[in-house]
Motif scaffolding. Sequence first.
Motif, PDB file in Angstrom:
ATOM      1  N   LEU A  79      24.368  -7.094 -11.223  1.00  0.00           N
ATOM      2  CA  LEU A  79      24.555  -6.291 -12.180  1.00  0.00           C
ATOM      3  C   LEU A  79      23.847  -4.787 -12.114  1.00  0.00           C
ATOM      4  CD1 LEU A  79      23.295  -8.964 -15.074  1.00  0.00           C
ATOM      5  CD2 LEU A  79      25.757  -8.058 -14.473  1.00  0.00           C
ATOM      6  N   ALA A  80      23.201  -4.712 -11.170  1.00  0.00           N
ATOM      7  CA  ALA A  80      22.300  -3.410 -10.844  1.00  0.00           C
ATOM      8  C   ALA A  80      23.501  -2.692 -10.062  1.00  0.00           C
ATOM      9  CB  ALA A  80      21.159  -3.769 -10.034  1.00  0.00           C
ATOM     10  N   PHE A  81      24.038  -3.263  -9.166  1.00  0.00           N
ATOM     11  CA  PHE A  81      25.107  -2.652  -8.504  1.00  0.00           C
ATOM     12  C   PHE A  81      26.286  -1.896  -9.412  1.00  0.00           C
ATOM     13  CE2 PHE A  81      28.954  -2.821  -6.245  1.00  0.00           C
ATOM     14  CZ  PHE A  81      28.702  -2.060  -4.920  1.00  0.00           C
ATOM     15  N   LEU A  82      26.491  -2.629 -10.379  1.00  0.00           N
ATOM     16  CA  LEU A  82      27.381  -2.195 -11.293  1.00  0.00           C
ATOM     17  C   LEU A  82      26.888  -1.425 -12.462  1.00  0.00           C
ATOM     18  CD1 LEU A  82      29.702  -5.365 -11.690  1.00  0.00           C
ATOM     19  CD2 LEU A  82      30.285  -3.340 -10.537  1.00  0.00           C
ATOM     20  N   GLY A  83      25.565  -0.988 -12.316  1.00  0.00           N
ATOM     21  CA  GLY A  83      24.779  -0.043 -13.201  1.00  0.00           C
ATOM     22  C   GLY A  83      24.494  -0.801 -14.646  1.00  0.00           C
ATOM     23  N   LEU A  84      24.571  -2.219 -14.528  1.00  0.00           N
ATOM     24  CA  LEU A  84      23.935  -2.804 -15.883  1.00  0.00           C
ATOM     25  C   LEU A  84      22.703  -3.384 -15.741  1.00  0.00           C
ATOM     26  CD1 LEU A  84      27.558  -4.466 -16.623  1.00  0.00           C
ATOM     27  CD2 LEU A  84      26.554  -2.314 -17.689  1.00  0.00           C
ATOM     28  N   GLY A  85      21.991  -3.216 -14.921  1.00  0.00           N
ATOM     29  CA  GLY A  85      20.559  -3.836 -14.555  1.00  0.00           C
ATOM     30  C   GLY A  85      19.805  -3.036 -14.466  1.00  0.00           C
ATOM     31  N   ALA A  86      18.699  -3.349 -13.619  1.00  0.00           N
ATOM     32  CA  ALA A  86      17.538  -2.335 -13.529  1.00  0.00           C
ATOM     33  C   ALA A  86      18.134  -0.718 -13.132  1.00  0.00           C
ATOM     34  CB  ALA A  86      16.533  -2.724 -12.362  1.00  0.00           C
ATOM     35  N   GLN A  87      17.327   0.331 -13.709  1.00  0.00           N
ATOM     36  CA  GLN A  87      17.680   1.556 -13.538  1.00  0.00           C
ATOM     37  C   GLN A  87      16.763   2.384 -12.819  1.00  0.00           C
ATOM     38  OE1 GLN A  87      20.679   2.788 -15.001  1.00  0.00           O
ATOM     39  NE2 GLN A  87      21.022   0.427 -15.531  1.00  0.00           N
ATOM     40  N   PRO A  88      17.275   3.530 -12.039  1.00  0.00           N
ATOM     41  CA  PRO A  88      16.350   4.092 -11.359  1.00  0.00           C
ATOM     42  C   PRO A  88      15.052   4.664 -12.095  1.00  0.00           C
ATOM     43  CG  PRO A  88      18.666   4.908 -11.077  1.00  0.00           C
ATOM     44  CD  PRO A  88      18.560   3.916 -12.144  1.00  0.00           C
ATOM     45  N   PRO A  89      14.094   4.975 -11.316  1.00  0.00           N
ATOM     46  CA  PRO A  89      13.900   4.685 -10.123  1.00  0.00           C
ATOM     47  C   PRO A  89      13.368   3.287  -9.567  1.00  0.00           C
ATOM     48  CG  PRO A  89      11.957   5.889 -11.101  1.00  0.00           C
ATOM     49  CD  PRO A  89      12.881   5.560 -11.965  1.00  0.00           C
ATOM     50  N   SER A  90      13.495   2.381 -10.524  1.00  0.00           N
ATOM     51  CA  SER A  90      13.139   1.031 -10.114  1.00  0.00           C
ATOM     52  C   SER A  90      13.430   0.491  -8.808  1.00  0.00           C
ATOM     53  CB  SER A  90      13.465   0.026 -11.042  1.00  0.00           C
ATOM     54  OG  SER A  90      13.450  -1.449 -10.748  1.00  0.00           O
ATOM     55  N   PRO A  91      12.285  -0.388  -7.915  1.00  0.00           N
ATOM     56  CA  PRO A  91      12.731  -0.493  -6.722  1.00  0.00           C
ATOM     57  C   PRO A  91      13.540  -1.827  -6.474  1.00  0.00           C
ATOM     58  CG  PRO A  91      10.317  -0.884  -6.964  1.00  0.00           C
ATOM     59  CD  PRO A  91      11.028  -0.350  -8.467  1.00  0.00           C
ATOM     60  N   GLU A  92      14.025  -2.450  -7.614  1.00  0.00           N
ATOM     61  CA  GLU A  92      14.659  -3.811  -7.823  1.00  0.00           C
ATOM     62  C   GLU A  92      15.704  -3.838  -6.574  1.00  0.00           C
ATOM     63  OE1 GLU A  92      17.195  -7.036  -8.590  1.00  0.00           O
ATOM     64  OE2 GLU A  92      17.729  -4.881  -8.786  1.00  0.00           O
ATOM     65  N   TRP A  93      15.761  -5.076  -5.822  1.00  0.00           N
ATOM     66  CA  TRP A  93      16.612  -5.120  -4.677  1.00  0.00           C
ATOM     67  C   TRP A  93      18.110  -4.842  -4.769  1.00  0.00           C
ATOM     68  CZ3 TRP A  93      14.025 -10.234  -2.350  1.00  0.00           C
ATOM     69  CH2 TRP A  93      12.857  -9.893  -1.873  1.00  0.00           C
ATOM     70  N   PRO A 130       0.678  -1.099   0.112  1.00  0.00           N
ATOM     71  CA  PRO A 130      -0.178   0.024   0.101  1.00  0.00           C
ATOM     72  C   PRO A 130       0.779   1.305   0.064  1.00  0.00           C
ATOM     73  CG  PRO A 130      -0.672  -1.600   1.573  1.00  0.00           C
ATOM     74  CD  PRO A 130       0.377  -1.975   1.201  1.00  0.00           C
ATOM     75  N   ARG A 131       2.036   1.216   0.155  1.00  0.00           N
ATOM     76  CA  ARG A 131       2.928   2.382   0.433  1.00  0.00           C
ATOM     77  C   ARG A 131       3.483   2.838  -1.046  1.00  0.00           C
ATOM     78  NH1 ARG A 131       4.964   3.351   5.744  1.00  0.00           N
ATOM     79  NH2 ARG A 131       4.157   1.720   7.160  1.00  0.00           N
ATOM     80  N   ASP A 132       3.670   4.079  -1.117  1.00  0.00           N
ATOM     81  CA  ASP A 132       4.178   4.615  -2.646  1.00  0.00           C
ATOM     82  C   ASP A 132       5.686   4.352  -2.529  1.00  0.00           C
ATOM     83  OD1 ASP A 132       4.723   5.743  -4.859  1.00  0.00           O
ATOM     84  OD2 ASP A 132       3.703   7.573  -4.535  1.00  0.00           O
ATOM     85  N   PRO A 133       6.028   3.616  -3.554  1.00  0.00           N
ATOM     86  CA  PRO A 133       7.773   3.359  -3.407  1.00  0.00           C
ATOM     87  C   PRO A 133       8.498   4.560  -4.265  1.00  0.00           C
ATOM     88  CG  PRO A 133       6.641   2.133  -5.301  1.00  0.00           C
ATOM     89  CD  PRO A 133       5.541   2.644  -4.600  1.00  0.00           C
ATOM     90  N   LEU A 134       7.832   5.280  -4.671  1.00  0.00           N
ATOM     91  CA  LEU A 134       8.395   6.559  -5.636  1.00  0.00           C
ATOM     92  C   LEU A 134       8.035   8.001  -4.842  1.00  0.00           C
ATOM     93  CD1 LEU A 134       7.466   5.475  -9.274  1.00  0.00           C
ATOM     94  CD2 LEU A 134       9.592   4.754  -7.771  1.00  0.00           C
ATOM     95  N   ALA A 135       7.493   7.777  -3.768  1.00  0.00           N
ATOM     96  CA  ALA A 135       7.258   9.262  -3.241  1.00  0.00           C
ATOM     97  C   ALA A 135       8.255   9.635  -2.495  1.00  0.00           C
ATOM     98  CB  ALA A 135       5.911   9.040  -2.024  1.00  0.00           C
ATOM     99  N   VAL A 136       8.985  11.091  -3.040  1.00  0.00           N
ATOM    100  CA  VAL A 136      10.065  11.712  -2.512  1.00  0.00           C
ATOM    101  C   VAL A 136       9.703  12.540  -1.249  1.00  0.00           C
ATOM    102  CG1 VAL A 136      12.135  13.068  -3.184  1.00  0.00           C
ATOM    103  CG2 VAL A 136      11.265  11.531  -4.705  1.00  0.00           C
ATOM    104  N   ASP A 137      10.590  12.368  -0.501  1.00  0.00           N
ATOM    105  CA  ASP A 137      10.288  13.756   0.637  1.00  0.00           C
ATOM    106  C   ASP A 137      11.752  13.997   1.436  1.00  0.00           C
ATOM    107  OD1 ASP A 137       9.409  15.352   2.766  1.00  0.00           O
ATOM    108  OD2 ASP A 137       8.114  13.742   3.706  1.00  0.00           O
ATOM    109  N   THR A 138      12.214  14.969   1.163  1.00  0.00           N
ATOM    110  CA  THR A 138      13.606  15.285   1.274  1.00  0.00           C
ATOM    111  C   THR A 138      13.822  15.681   2.967  1.00  0.00           C
ATOM    112  OG1 THR A 138      13.446  17.797   0.542  1.00  0.00           O
ATOM    113  CG2 THR A 138      14.392  16.060  -1.072  1.00  0.00           C
ATOM    114  N   VAL A 139      12.726  16.027   3.384  1.00  0.00           N
ATOM    115  CA  VAL A 139      12.631  16.384   4.688  1.00  0.00           C
ATOM    116  C   VAL A 139      12.859  14.906   5.691  1.00  0.00           C
ATOM    117  CG1 VAL A 139      11.320  17.369   6.520  1.00  0.00           C
ATOM    118  CG2 VAL A 139      11.091  18.281   4.404  1.00  0.00           C
ATOM    119  N   GLU A 140      12.404  13.914   5.205  1.00  0.00           N
ATOM    120  CA  GLU A 140      12.461  12.758   5.721  1.00  0.00           C
ATOM    121  C   GLU A 140      13.478  11.695   5.190  1.00  0.00           C
ATOM    122  OE1 GLU A 140      10.373  11.540   8.199  1.00  0.00           O
ATOM    123  OE2 GLU A 140       9.602  13.541   8.188  1.00  0.00           O
TER     124      GLU A 140
END
Length: 588
Positions: A510-524, A341-351
């Motif tokens: 691959l994601a850690f080295l920048g070759l997998g999923a790209q932001p803002p994907s929440p892939e682990w 139910p939570r929004d994975p893309l909601a940005v709140d720089t205060v938090e």
Amino acid sequence: MGDRLTPLLWRTGLALALVCGIGLLPWLSRTDPALTVLRARSAERAPTPEVLADIRAQLGLDAGPSRLLGEWAGGLWRGDAGRSWLSGAEVTPVVLHALGVSLLLMAVALAAAVGTAALVCARTLYRQGGRGRAGGGSAVLAALPEFLTASVLATVVGVQLGWLPALGWYGPRWTVLPALALGLPAGAVLGRLLDDLLPGAFAEPWAAAAVARGLPRRRIARHAVHRCLPGLLPNLGLFVVGLTGGAVAVEQIFDIPGLGRTTLRAALAQDLPVLQAGTLVLVLLAAAAAGAARLAARLLTGPALRDGALPTLHRPITPARGAQPLLYGGVLLGVVALGLPRDPLAVDTVERLRPPSWAHPFGTDALGRDLLGRVAHGAFDTLLLAVAIGAVSLLTGLVLGALPRLSGPLADTLNAVPPVLGALLVTAVAGSGPATPAIAVSAVAWAPLAAHTSALLRQERAAPHVMAARGLGAGRRHLFRRALLPAVLPPVTRHALLRLPGTALALASLAFLGLGAQPPSPEWGLLLAENQPYAERAPWAVLAPAAVLALLGALAVSAAGGVRRPGRRTTEAGAQKHLAVREPAATE
């Protein structure tokens, strides 16, 4: 002679195809190699037509890929692998130095892996009977990402405590932390595989006779390990190559000039002479490791394999029962259900970088996004993809494992390719996209399962009851369907479940080295890569995705314990009687 020559020709052809594919990498990716080399040399220099033309003339790019590849291959006979397109230095000394560094790191990591495997199997070796009793701790250890383990060891042990050096490569003390980062997960997997075989070895007549004669328990345990090693050696050979060329992320973190890191840098910069030489060395290393593993397996089994006197280690046993899979699965489902139910893309720089609280149970990341929501939504990208790759790898491993002359050289060659290089090759041919890491991981994930299947089938075919059934007229299809497949399918399926966290980790690497999923994907894997720079200030940002990966490992291992051969026929004599009971079946 022909039977021995065919695999050699097959391996040679695969190696040539791989090296030729790398030589065509810039042209396959439809990129200008002169522009890539210029950016790697100097990012500030303007790519004017004159500058690019000068680089093409220096490197001979106008001659085309075929001539470049031919000139490079012609120099190999003289020990000359050309000169680097970036530095102009001779490639051979660079690659040999990187190989020496990687071999030293591999040797220390392998020692750490063997020690870890011994600890995982210690309980089973002490009790000498029953089912494998490796605990959930080894599952968690096997599921920890190597780059995360490396980051924690470098930050805590190297920087904060100052016990061991964290960066560089200047002596034996610099090998300890990276070797632990590589050896602990690999040892946990090897230990689980060995722990799966030990109960069968302790149930054989020789073990009962040894106990009756009063032999020391330590000696009996040593013979049991010796009995199980032939089934593990093919995977051990794959681990050796993986610890050498696949240690890219660990070498990056610890700033180690190894072969994996050298190959990665050459691939990113399209420095073809270095990339081709590094890949060729990895392929040769894979062939040598595979040959040594097969030779060692033959020496360990002796004439028993040839004479059909090698009992099966996979006896029918009652499936394991327990609430652990339900517990782990329930916790994982609970995390996903609470976070959806939570929004994975909601940005709140205060938090940003808030610690865990009632409002944010897993805390927040550097942009103030809720980590519980991101972990939950990333579960679908990570888990579903990992399960799909695992299922395809299991099926492919079983099919190709039954054809060892075809799969053996192919598995060794593909296993020599680091996943990063595989992802780059896939990107060059198919283009970048969300399917690129899945294709790259799928291309190599079946190799350990095929090697395991081939090793088990080789031993099962030498079992006395199978030899007796063959002598009574049972055909190949009948033997495979009724005797070989039922004995091999459960352990290979358990192995595939043990590899499930590793598949997720490969995607994460691959994601850690920048070759997998790209932001803002929440892939682990991307979550780990994004939050790793804040590990010291906000450890919860890294611990949250790492914890669910460890939970996935514990779930996979506990579920694997329930995959057992049915216990209705508990003796080899019963299996033999069933095989030969019907005349029509024997003529298949």
